[in-house]
Design a protein around this motif. Structure first.
Motif, PDB file in Angstrom:
ATOM      1  N   ASP A 190       0.848  -1.183   0.000  1.00  0.00           N
ATOM      2  CA  ASP A 190       0.000   0.000   0.000  1.00  0.00           C
ATOM      3  C   ASP A 190       0.891   1.243   0.000  1.00  0.00           C
ATOM      4  O   ASP A 190       1.718   1.413   0.894  1.00  0.00           O
ATOM      5  CB  ASP A 190      -0.911  -0.010   1.228  1.00  0.00           C
ATOM      6  N   ALA A 191       0.743   2.097  -1.010  1.00  0.00           N
ATOM      7  CA  ALA A 191       1.610   3.266  -1.168  1.00  0.00           C
ATOM      8  C   ALA A 191       1.378   4.327  -0.108  1.00  0.00           C
ATOM      9  O   ALA A 191       2.257   5.151   0.143  1.00  0.00           O
ATOM     10  CB  ALA A 191       1.411   3.882  -2.555  1.00  0.00           C
ATOM     11  N   THR A 192       0.239   4.314   0.536  1.00  0.00           N
ATOM     12  CA  THR A 192      -0.050   5.310   1.560  1.00  0.00           C
ATOM     13  C   THR A 192       0.440   4.882   2.933  1.00  0.00           C
ATOM     14  O   THR A 192       1.075   5.654   3.642  1.00  0.00           O
ATOM     15  CB  THR A 192      -1.572   5.581   1.627  1.00  0.00           C
ATOM     16  N   SER A 193       0.178   3.619   3.298  1.00  0.00           N
ATOM     17  CA  SER A 193       0.491   3.150   4.648  1.00  0.00           C
ATOM     18  C   SER A 193       1.780   2.338   4.746  1.00  0.00           C
ATOM     19  O   SER A 193       2.333   2.206   5.831  1.00  0.00           O
ATOM     20  CB  SER A 193      -0.661   2.287   5.169  1.00  0.00           C
ATOM     21  N   GLY A 194       2.217   1.728   3.636  1.00  0.00           N
ATOM     22  CA  GLY A 194       3.366   0.832   3.685  1.00  0.00           C
ATOM     23  C   GLY A 194       3.002  -0.579   4.105  1.00  0.00           C
ATOM     24  O   GLY A 194       3.880  -1.421   4.286  1.00  0.00           O
ATOM     25  N   ASN A 195       1.709  -0.865   4.250  1.00  0.00           N
ATOM     26  CA  ASN A 195       1.267  -2.206   4.635  1.00  0.00           C
ATOM     27  C   ASN A 195       1.332  -3.153   3.445  1.00  0.00           C
ATOM     28  O   ASN A 195       0.992  -2.784   2.320  1.00  0.00           O
ATOM     29  CB  ASN A 195      -0.168  -2.175   5.173  1.00  0.00           C
ATOM     30  N   LEU A 196       1.729  -4.383   3.713  1.00  0.00           N
ATOM     31  CA  LEU A 196       1.820  -5.408   2.690  1.00  0.00           C
ATOM     32  C   LEU A 196       0.421  -5.870   2.304  1.00  0.00           C
ATOM     33  O   LEU A 196      -0.387  -6.197   3.167  1.00  0.00           O
ATOM     34  CB  LEU A 196       2.635  -6.599   3.206  1.00  0.00           C
ATOM     35  N   ARG A 197       0.142  -5.901   1.006  1.00  0.00           N
ATOM     36  CA  ARG A 197      -1.138  -6.410   0.508  1.00  0.00           C
ATOM     37  C   ARG A 197      -1.024  -7.886   0.168  1.00  0.00           C
ATOM     38  O   ARG A 197      -1.906  -8.668   0.481  1.00  0.00           O
ATOM     39  CB  ARG A 197      -1.585  -5.617  -0.707  1.00  0.00           C
ATOM     40  N   TRP A 198       0.033  -8.257  -0.552  1.00  0.00           N
ATOM     41  CA  TRP A 198       0.289  -9.651  -0.873  1.00  0.00           C
ATOM     42  C   TRP A 198       1.736  -9.813  -1.299  1.00  0.00           C
ATOM     43  O   TRP A 198       2.423  -8.842  -1.606  1.00  0.00           O
ATOM     44  CB  TRP A 198      -0.656 -10.210  -1.936  1.00  0.00           C
ATOM     45  N   THR A 199       2.168 -11.062  -1.303  1.00  0.00           N
ATOM     46  CA  THR A 199       3.499 -11.433  -1.773  1.00  0.00           C
ATOM     47  C   THR A 199       3.338 -12.590  -2.746  1.00  0.00           C
ATOM     48  O   THR A 199       2.568 -13.513  -2.481  1.00  0.00           O
ATOM     49  CB  THR A 199       4.393 -11.891  -0.606  1.00  0.00           C
ATOM     50  N   PHE A 200       4.053 -12.540  -3.863  1.00  0.00           N
ATOM     51  CA  PHE A 200       4.072 -13.639  -4.817  1.00  0.00           C
ATOM     52  C   PHE A 200       5.472 -14.216  -4.848  1.00  0.00           C
ATOM     53  O   PHE A 200       6.458 -13.483  -4.949  1.00  0.00           O
ATOM     54  CB  PHE A 200       3.687 -13.168  -6.219  1.00  0.00           C
ATOM     55  N   THR A 201       5.568 -15.538  -4.770  1.00  0.00           N
ATOM     56  CA  THR A 201       6.833 -16.256  -4.912  1.00  0.00           C
ATOM     57  C   THR A 201       6.627 -17.343  -5.947  1.00  0.00           C
ATOM     58  O   THR A 201       5.702 -18.147  -5.834  1.00  0.00           O
ATOM     59  CB  THR A 201       7.277 -16.870  -3.574  1.00  0.00           C
ATOM     60  N   ALA A 202       7.475 -17.357  -6.970  1.00  0.00           N
ATOM     61  CA  ALA A 202       7.375 -18.375  -8.017  1.00  0.00           C
ATOM     62  C   ALA A 202       7.753 -19.735  -7.452  1.00  0.00           C
ATOM     63  O   ALA A 202       8.448 -19.830  -6.447  1.00  0.00           O
ATOM     64  CB  ALA A 202       8.302 -18.016  -9.178  1.00  0.00           C
ATOM     65  N   GLU A 203       7.283 -20.777  -8.107  1.00  0.00           N
ATOM     66  CA  GLU A 203       7.650 -22.147  -7.735  1.00  0.00           C
ATOM     67  C   GLU A 203       8.437 -22.783  -8.861  1.00  0.00           C
ATOM     68  O   GLU A 203       7.905 -22.892  -9.960  1.00  0.00           O
ATOM     69  CB  GLU A 203       6.407 -22.974  -7.429  1.00  0.00           C
ATOM     70  N   PRO A 204       9.657 -23.208  -8.680  1.00  0.00           N
ATOM     71  CA  PRO A 204      10.455 -23.032  -7.464  1.00  0.00           C
ATOM     72  C   PRO A 204      10.853 -21.571  -7.323  1.00  0.00           C
ATOM     73  O   PRO A 204      10.857 -20.820  -8.302  1.00  0.00           O
ATOM     74  CB  PRO A 204      11.680 -23.915  -7.715  1.00  0.00           C
ATOM     75  N   PRO A 205      11.200 -21.141  -6.103  1.00  0.00           N
ATOM     76  CA  PRO A 205      11.537 -19.741  -5.877  1.00  0.00           C
ATOM     77  C   PRO A 205      12.737 -19.287  -6.710  1.00  0.00           C
ATOM     78  O   PRO A 205      13.746 -19.986  -6.791  1.00  0.00           O
ATOM     79  CB  PRO A 205      11.876 -19.692  -4.383  1.00  0.00           C
ATOM     80  N   VAL A 206      12.589 -18.159  -7.369  1.00  0.00           N
ATOM     81  CA  VAL A 206      13.668 -17.540  -8.144  1.00  0.00           C
ATOM     82  C   VAL A 206      13.646 -16.041  -7.868  1.00  0.00           C
ATOM     83  O   VAL A 206      12.595 -15.464  -7.622  1.00  0.00           O
ATOM     84  CB  VAL A 206      13.505 -17.777  -9.667  1.00  0.00           C
ATOM     85  N   PRO A 207      14.798 -15.384  -7.885  1.00  0.00           N
ATOM     86  CA  PRO A 207      14.803 -13.936  -7.674  1.00  0.00           C
ATOM     87  C   PRO A 207      14.174 -13.221  -8.865  1.00  0.00           C
ATOM     88  O   PRO A 207      14.185 -13.729  -9.983  1.00  0.00           O
ATOM     89  CB  PRO A 207      16.287 -13.597  -7.563  1.00  0.00           C
ATOM     90  N   PHE A 208      13.599 -12.057  -8.618  1.00  0.00           N
ATOM     91  CA  PHE A 208      13.108 -11.212  -9.700  1.00  0.00           C
ATOM     92  C   PHE A 208      14.243 -10.284 -10.079  1.00  0.00           C
ATOM     93  O   PHE A 208      14.825  -9.613  -9.228  1.00  0.00           O
ATOM     94  CB  PHE A 208      11.844 -10.470  -9.282  1.00  0.00           C
ATOM     95  N   VAL A 209      14.576 -10.257 -11.372  1.00  0.00           N
ATOM     96  CA  VAL A 209      15.813  -9.621 -11.807  1.00  0.00           C
ATOM     97  C   VAL A 209      15.611  -8.359 -12.634  1.00  0.00           C
ATOM     98  O   VAL A 209      16.572  -7.684 -12.963  1.00  0.00           O
ATOM     99  CB  VAL A 209      16.692 -10.611 -12.593  1.00  0.00           C
ATOM    100  N   GLU A 210      14.402  -8.042 -13.002  1.00  0.00           N
ATOM    101  CA  GLU A 210      14.106  -6.840 -13.772  1.00  0.00           C
ATOM    102  C   GLU A 210      12.938  -6.127 -13.116  1.00  0.00           C
ATOM    103  O   GLU A 210      12.289  -6.663 -12.231  1.00  0.00           O
ATOM    104  CB  GLU A 210      13.760  -7.190 -15.226  1.00  0.00           C
ATOM    105  N   GLY A 211      12.652  -4.934 -13.598  1.00  0.00           N
ATOM    106  CA  GLY A 211      11.533  -4.163 -13.074  1.00  0.00           C
ATOM    107  C   GLY A 211      10.197  -4.783 -13.433  1.00  0.00           C
ATOM    108  O   GLY A 211      10.126  -5.783 -14.145  1.00  0.00           O
ATOM    109  N   THR A 212       9.137  -4.195 -12.928  1.00  0.00           N
ATOM    110  CA  THR A 212       7.792  -4.689 -13.180  1.00  0.00           C
ATOM    111  C   THR A 212       7.060  -3.770 -14.145  1.00  0.00           C
ATOM    112  O   THR A 212       7.408  -2.611 -14.314  1.00  0.00           O
ATOM    113  CB  THR A 212       6.987  -4.775 -11.874  1.00  0.00           C
ATOM    114  N   THR A 213       6.034  -4.321 -14.755  1.00  0.00           N
ATOM    115  CA  THR A 213       5.131  -3.582 -15.628  1.00  0.00           C
ATOM    116  C   THR A 213       3.725  -3.897 -15.164  1.00  0.00           C
ATOM    117  O   THR A 213       3.401  -5.058 -14.905  1.00  0.00           O
ATOM    118  CB  THR A 213       5.302  -4.026 -17.093  1.00  0.00           C
ATOM    119  N   VAL A 214       2.872  -2.875 -15.053  1.00  0.00           N
ATOM    120  CA  VAL A 214       1.484  -3.077 -14.673  1.00  0.00           C
ATOM    121  C   VAL A 214       0.608  -2.612 -15.824  1.00  0.00           C
ATOM    122  O   VAL A 214       0.774  -1.506 -16.327  1.00  0.00           O
ATOM    123  CB  VAL A 214       1.124  -2.298 -13.391  1.00  0.00           C
TER     124      VAL A 214
END
Length: 185
Positions: A80-104
Motif C-alpha cells: 500500500d503506497a499510503t500506509s506501507g502495509n503489505l497487501r500480498w506477496t508472490f513467490t514463483a515455484e520453485p523460488p527464483v529472484p526477480f531480476v528486472e523491473g515490473t510492468t502493470v
C-alpha cells in the motif's frame, strides 16, 4: 556484513486506482518516455519503510495506491503506497529472484524471474495467471493494447498475448543487434 533491505515510500500518495496513471512501466509508460502523470511536487519526505527479505534493486512500478516491488529474495511485493502495509506477496515455484523491473497493465503485473520466465500476476490477489518460459526472456516487457512485448538474449522480440501468455509472434533482429528495452507507441 548484512545490510537491511528497505523500500522507501514515495513522497506523496500516487493517483487513484486507475492503472493508466502512475509509473506503470520501466521509464514510465509503454512508450518508455520517462514521463509520468504523477509524482512528488515538494521536497520528498519518508512516509514509511518496508523491510523485505533481500535487496529490491529491480525498478518497482507504482500504480494507483500500490507499489509493486520485485526483489532478489524471490518475492514480488504489493505494498500500500499510503500506509506501507503489505497487501500480498508472490513467490514463483520453485523460488527464483526477480531480476528486472515490473510492468502493470490492466489487472496484471508482469515480472521477470531469474529463471528467464515472464510471470503475469493478478494485481488484486497476487496469484499467478500465467508464465511464459518458452524462450530466454531478457527484458521487462512493454504492455499495451493486449500485447506484451519483450526481448530475448538471443536477439528476438516476442509478442505475447497479455491476458493469456500465448506467443503471438517472434521477430529476429538483425545479426549483431540485441533488444534493449522494447517500447510500444
Amino acid at each position: 556484513e548484512d545490510q537491511p533491505h528497505r523500500l522507501l515510500a514515495p513522497a506523496v500518495a500516487t493517483p487513484g486506482p486507475d492503472t493508466s496513471s502512475g509509473w506503470s512501466h520501466f521509464k514510465g509508460d509503454a512508450a518508455r518516455r520517462g514521463e509520468a502523470n504523477a509524482g512528488p511536487i515538494e521536497q520528498p519526505t519518508e512516509l514509511w519503510r518496508y523491510q523485505a527479505n533481500g535487496p529490491c534493486i529491480p525498478v518497482p512500478a507504482v500504480v494507483g495506491d500500490t507499489v509493486y516491488a520485485p526483489c532478489e529474495d524471490a518475492s514480488l511485493y504489493a505494498i500500500d503506497a499510503t500506509s506501507g502495509n503489505l497487501r500480498w506477496t508472490f513467490t514463483a515455484e520453485p523460488p527464483v529472484p526477480f531480476v528486472e523491473g515490473t510492468t502493470v497493465a490492466g489487472d496484471l503485473v508482469y515480472a521477470l524471474g531469474g529463471d528467464n520466465a515472464l510471470y503475469a500476476i493478478d494485481i488484486t490477489t497476487g496469484e499467478e495467471r500465467w508464465r511464459f518460459d518458452a524462450a530466454p526472456v531478457g527484458l521487462t516487457p512493454a504492455v499495451a493494447d493486449g500485447l506484451a512485448v519483450t526481448g530475448t538474449a538471443d536477439g528476438f522480440l516476442i509478442g505475447i498475448e497479455a491476458d493469456t501468455g500465448e506467443e503471438q509472434w517472434r521477430y529476429q533482429l538483425p545479426e549483431g543487434s540485441a533488444p534493449r528495452v522494447p517500447a510500444l507507441l
